[in-house]
Design an enzyme around this catalytic site. Structure first.
Site, PDB file in Angstrom:
ATOM      1  N   HIS A  53       0.838  -1.198   0.000  1.00  0.00           N
ATOM      2  CA  HIS A  53       0.000   0.000   0.000  1.00  0.00           C
ATOM      3  C   HIS A  53       0.875   1.251   0.000  1.00  0.00           C
ATOM      4  CE1 HIS A  53      -3.206   2.551   2.277  1.00  0.00           C
ATOM      5  NE2 HIS A  53      -3.263   2.772   0.975  1.00  0.00           N
ATOM      6  N   GLU A  56       2.239   1.877  -3.454  1.00  0.00           N
ATOM      7  CA  GLU A  56       1.193   2.454  -4.317  1.00  0.00           C
ATOM      8  C   GLU A  56       1.154   3.975  -4.166  1.00  0.00           C
ATOM      9  OE1 GLU A  56      -3.000   3.798  -3.485  1.00  0.00           O
ATOM     10  OE2 GLU A  56      -2.968   1.640  -3.085  1.00  0.00           O
ATOM     11  N   HIS A  57       1.244   4.471  -2.931  1.00  0.00           N
ATOM     12  CA  HIS A  57       1.253   5.915  -2.700  1.00  0.00           C
ATOM     13  C   HIS A  57       2.508   6.564  -3.279  1.00  0.00           C
ATOM     14  CE1 HIS A  57      -2.003   6.837   0.434  1.00  0.00           C
ATOM     15  NE2 HIS A  57      -2.251   5.608   0.016  1.00  0.00           N
ATOM     16  N   GLU A 134      -4.378   7.577   7.255  1.00  0.00           N
ATOM     17  CA  GLU A 134      -5.354   6.720   6.584  1.00  0.00           C
ATOM     18  C   GLU A 134      -5.589   5.445   7.400  1.00  0.00           C
ATOM     19  OE1 GLU A 134      -5.824   4.566   2.233  1.00  0.00           O
ATOM     20  OE2 GLU A 134      -4.547   6.329   2.418  1.00  0.00           O
TER      21      GLU A 134
END
Length: 796
Positions: A53, A56-57, A134
């Site tokens: 994740h 991905e950022h 997040e």
């Protein structure tokens, strides 16, 4: 009516291993991109939860040929497009939608950021804070906690039991081992053989193939990734669990291990049948026995023959769990030998083609990503039988009861939950005789005998045969003292069964409430829209009853955005109003026949001028984050003012994102741009933050806007002209029925003439820097601002 052929598409695999799929939507003006990398959170090193994740950022923070200012995000925002990404268990998706002529430059940026990211150390430190924020929000989200709790029932070692969002503790950026793992994960998985690209647009299949192939062929072929089989899901380690949760209820899971061809299609068919409220089916029987009011089923995980299903039963209490499970298991046993499955399968295939016809670009691109090799009916029915037998056996059944009883933390990777295992028990005998609900007609939903409603004011616009799905907008008045979330929940509950019937036939349905009324948007096959309206309108126009309890809406900022109508201008009137684009004469007649009388829809009225004072409306919301939405209404409604304000919004959205998210690290969910709220147009700014209260968010937005004065004063002529050209392209007259209907409906709500968009385009061509500065001065008149926030404004 013939919508049963699939969308024209073509697939191929290039020499370097990339898969390419293209599909044509001839009426579209934009193009949808969905690139999938066959690696996700379950493929990352176990020592670093959240690494996939996190990567991905990072990919959006600059690449070899495009820095952040020139990258995909900035490029798409600059031409009115949208970009997003998501990391799943075994794949990561990157999606983009933007004007069709921008496909090649956008795809070049996407491939460069995936292949050659900078992975800058300072950027990593900043982005870790965003990821941690997040993580905090997701860890408090009710749905995420239930999903995580169901995963704890699986056999030890399966990663569905891990919470893999990633936070400050798990992303050890300072360690050399972490950096090696990050680089190694990227090198191993972000290569040609792990990628599948789907393009959907108005271009011909040959043109889409040429564009995709010309860029994809540049990717080097990497090493073949040998995938290891995931650990088994079964036997379950804790079939019965109890979770301390704010909302009491019953949730079931089913772990499935069945490596059979056609499994994805069999699951989709089964989930549809489970939720079918038709008489004679499971849900109708459960309702009659007062065991639940709804049944919501979804697929949480599917990979290598393993699946995890989740079934929610709104209205069911934990004390009803035993009987409800017994009835569900009894139904699964009975329908294994049900002779009606071939008819249900044929109906499902036709309904799926209708849904594909009505899909938006990105929804269709995602659907094509998920598509698997088709199997014939005999093979599919055999797989379905094996699936039903495994579910009925009960070895993978998980029972999760939620209540407010305190429980100790259950140890789990990523997030410990207040969770406890419950002892096994004997189920009672099943009492119901429900079987497989009969097939619903595809030609049209059953209509109530007209006329059913007293008066409507309608306007119909024809549409060309190749302009795609038809669209129909409704507005109706409603009285009552309920809050907007209460009204939304009440009306949504009323139409739930009809909405499901509509959506399975490819009708996209969106319901929203506002002060004084509700609005309903329908899109899909023209022949079905009158029947859908006949079923929905009486339910929506009936007097308000006791409002249902609003369901949790997830992200806090999304909840505020759904309440935007509270900041709008005057309430709409004129009773029931409707506007259609793309219906034929027969559909017009069927629609008009629903009403005792039909009158032409009068021109809309401009919204009343707001009070000249800052309006701050507090909306109490749960959770630790704060969120705020700021609406700055357009000072004048003439075309020249709107052109200047649209230009202003175009110039501010990129810097807003970079300043508040990238530099200040205030939050990961934010928005800036030109919007219409009810009938009022203006600039909208929104942010959710874990580090600021509502007043702090407001001050940061105001400070950002103050800082733009010098930039706008010194804006180079070449940038001014570039932005003006990009806006002009975005304001071209829409081609498809859906886009045209949306534009006409918004003009109706705003009380503007149909020629207004063309006038704005002409004004944009003549726009001067001086007019832009005037618009900025009007924007900064904070007495016109309106705020919707999760907290009060402090005296400071």
């Amino acid at each position: 009516m013939s919508y049963l052929s699939t969308v024209p598409s073509q697939r191929l695999r290039l020499a370097n291993g990339v898969e390419l799929c293209v599909a044509q939507q001839s009426w579209a003006e934009r193009v949808g991109i969905c690139l999938r990398v066959a690696a996700g959170s379950h493929d990352e090193p176990a020592a670093y939860p959240g690494l996939a994740h996190f990567l991905e950022h990072l990919l959006f923070l600059g690449s070899r040929d495009y820095d952040v200012e020139q990258g995909l995000m900035a490029y798409a925002q600059g031409c009115g497009g949208q970009v997003n990404a998501s990391t799943q268990a075994h794949h990561t998706d990157f999606v983009c939608e933007l004007p069709a002529e921008r496909l090649q430059p956008a795809l070049a940026r996407l491939l460069d950021m995936l292949r050659r990211p900078l992975l800058d150390g300072a950027a990593q430190l900043r982005e870790r804070e965003v990821l941690d924020a997040e993580y905090q929000a997701r860890s408090q989200d009710a749905d995420s906690r239930i999903d995580h709790a169901l995963g704890q029932a699986l056999a030890a070692g399966h990663r569905c039991g891990d919470f893999l969002a990633g936070d400050r503790a798990s992303l050890a950026l300072e360690q050399a081992a972490f950096q090696q793992a990050l680089q190694g994960y990227h090198r191993r998985h972000y290569q040609a053989g792990c990628m599948r690209l789907v393009l959907v647009g108005p271009q011909s299949l040959a043109e889409l193939l040429d564009i995709g192939r010309s860029l994809l062929e540049e990717l080097p072929a990497g090493e073949v990734v040998v995938r290891q089989a995931p650990p088994p899901m079964l036997p379950l380690r804790a079939p019965r669990l109890a979770l301390q949760h704010v909302d009491a209820g019953l949730y079931l899971g089913y772990a499935v291990q069945l490596d059979e061809p056609g499994l994805a299609a069999a699951l989709e068919l089964l989930l549809e049948v489970l939720q079918d409220p038709a008489p004679g089916g499971l849900l109708a029987g459960l309702r009659a026995a007062r065991l639940c009011s709804q049944l919501q089923a979804r697929l949480l995980y599917r990979h290598a023959g393993q699946c995890l299903l989740r079934l929610d039963f709104p209205g069911a209490g934990a004390e009803q769990g035993g009987q409800l499970i017994a009835e569900l298991q009894g139904w699964l046993r009975r329908v294994q030998v049900e002779p009606g499955w071939p008819a249900r399968l044929a109906d499902w295939r036709q309904a799926r083609a209708l849904r594909q016809f009505g899909m938006a670009l990105l929804a269709l691109a995602r659907s094509l990503q998920d598509a698997e090799t088709e199997v014939d009916d005999a093979r599919l029915l055999k797989t379905l039988g094996a699936l039903l037998a495994q579910l009925a056996g009960g070895a993978g059944l998980i029972e999760l009861a939620c209540d407010n009883q305190a429980r100790p933390p259950w140890p789990a990777t990523g997030l410990a939950l207040p969770l406890a295992a419950l002892p096994a028990r004997e189920l009672p005998a099943a009492l119901l005789t429900a079987r497989l609900a009969p097939v619903e007609s595809l030609q049209a939903l059953p209509e109530v005998a007209p006329p059913i409603l007293p008066l409507a004011r309608l306007r119909h616009y024809p549409g060309a045969a190749d302009d795609g799905p038809a669209a129909l907008h409704w507005f109706g008045e409603i009285a009552g003292q309920h809050s907007l979330p209460q009204l939304q929940a009440m009306l949504q509950a009323r139409i739930a069964d009809v909405q499901r019937a509509c959506e399975r036939l490819g009708i996209t349905l969106h319901l929203a409430v506002q002060p004084g009324g509700w609005s309903l948007e329908l899109q899909g096959a023209a022949a079905l829209l009158p029947a859908c309206s006949a079923r929905l309108l009486p339910l929506l126009l009936a007097p308000p009853s006791d409002a249902a309890v609003p369901a949790s809406a997830g992200l806090l900022l999304r909840q505020l955005l759904q309440r935007l109508p509270e900041l709008g201008g005057a309430e709409s009137g004129c009773g029931l109003q409707g506007l259609s684009v793309g219906l034929g004469q027969d559909e017009w007649a069927r629609l008009d026949a629903l009403f005792v009388a039909v009158e032409p829809l009068p021109a809309g009225q401009p919204p009343a001028a707001p009070n000249r004072e800052l309006l701050w409306r507090k909306v109490r919301q749960p959770g630790r984050d704060a969120a705020l939405v700021l609406l700055c209404p357009l000072a004048d409604v003439d075309a020249r003012s709107e052109a200047a304000w649209r230009m202003l919004g175009h110039l501010l959205q990129g810097p807003f994102y970079r300043r508040l998210r990238g530099e200040l690290q205030l939050g990961y969910a934010l928005f800036a741009g030109y919007r219409q709220v009810q009938g009022e147009r203006g600039l909208l700014f929104a942010l959710q933050s874990p580090v600021c209260d509502a007043t702090g968010i407001f001050e940061h937005i105001r400070s950002f806007l103050d800082q733009q004065r010098q930039r706008l004063d010194e804006l180079p002529e070449v940038e001014f002209d570039r932005c003006r050209e990009e806006l002009a392209q975005a304001l071209r007259p829409p081609r498809g029925n859906v886009a045209r209907a949306e534009q006409l409906w918004q003009l109706q709500l705003a009380g503007l003439h149909e020629e207004h968009p063309q006038r704005v385009r002409r004004a944009l061509a003549e726009l001067t820097p001086g007019e832009l500065q005037v618009a900025y001065a009007q924007l900064m008149q904070s007495s016109r601002w309106r705020v919707l926030a999760s907290g009060p404004r402090s005296n400071a």
